[in-house]
Design an enzyme around this catalytic site. Structure first.
Site, short mmCIF file in Angstrom:
data_model
loop_
_atom_site.label_atom_id
_atom_site.label_comp_id
_atom_site.label_asym_id
_atom_site.label_seq_id
_atom_site.Cartn_x
_atom_site.Cartn_y
_atom_site.Cartn_z
N SER A 235 0.79 -1.23 0.00
CA SER A 235 0.00 0.00 0.00
C SER A 235 0.83 1.28 0.00
O SER A 235 0.30 2.34 -0.30
CB SER A 235 -0.96 0.02 1.19
OG SER A 235 -0.25 0.22 2.39
N LYS B 92 0.97 4.93 6.75
CA LYS B 92 0.28 5.75 5.74
C LYS B 92 0.85 7.17 5.75
O LYS B 92 1.52 7.60 6.67
CB LYS B 92 -1.23 5.81 6.03
CG LYS B 92 -1.92 4.47 6.11
CD LYS B 92 -1.94 3.74 4.79
CE LYS B 92 -2.59 2.36 4.97
NZ LYS B 92 -2.33 1.48 3.88
#
Length: 181
Positions: A45, A88
């Site tokens: 990701s 993230k």
């Protein structure tokens, strides 16, 4: 009398080593608990910035003295599985309104111009409509925008500052990727 002095000397030497080991263990505990932590990237990701298998050093102390900033990469726990952490990038800051429209990120109605050449976002998720961040809330996205579970999804949502462990600071291995993030 010499034998007694020799016994005391050995006892002092052992005691000295035990104190030294105790101080060393305390220092390691303080470093791991309050200053830094190692974590490993699992998944894709955050590609291309971070790769599956990268070993990272997380700075756990900076956010004690300042607020997280846009574009920093953070580590925080996944709320539904123990000992699982997400990595993230911060996009939205407290008090801002985030929306994803036509594949672009809008912050307070203005198109956010990113460095890094990220692809247009195919699934806006909950950010299809405006998402207003509360006090101490951050909107995060993975760099692999179309293959990332992030703030666009209701099961993750906005990340609260109190849940942020720290910011990614350094790639420790593999050696080919060794360096600051």
């Amino acid at each position: 009398m010499k034998e007694k002095d020799q016994d005391r000397s050995i006892f002092k030497e052992i005691l000295g080593w035990l104190v030294y080991i105790a101080i060393l263990l305390a220092a390691v505990y303080v470093l791991i608990t309050y200053v830094g932590q190692r974590t490993e990237v699992s998944g894709h990701s955050m590609e291309p910035t971070l790769q599956h298998g990268d070993n990272l050093i997380v700075d756990k102390i900076s956010y004690r003295f300042r607020e997280p900033e846009r574009y920093e990469i953070i580590v925080f726990p996944y709320q539904y599985k123990e000992n699982t952490y997400y990595i993230k990038r911060i996009i939205g800051l407290p008090g801002e309104t985030i929306q994803i429209k036509d594949g672009q990120i809008l912050i307070d109605g203005e198109t956010y111009q990113e460095d890094g050449g990220f692809p247009a976002i195919e699934n806006a998720g909950v950010a299809e409509t405006k998402v207003t961040l509360g006090n101490g809330e951050y909107f995060v996205l993975g760099d692999n925008r179309n293959n990332s579970e992030d703030s666009r999804y209701a099961d993750m949502g906005n990340v609260k500052k109190r849940n942020i462990i720290g910011k990614v600071w350094f790639i420790a291995s593999p050696w080919s990727r060794f360096g600051f993030v």
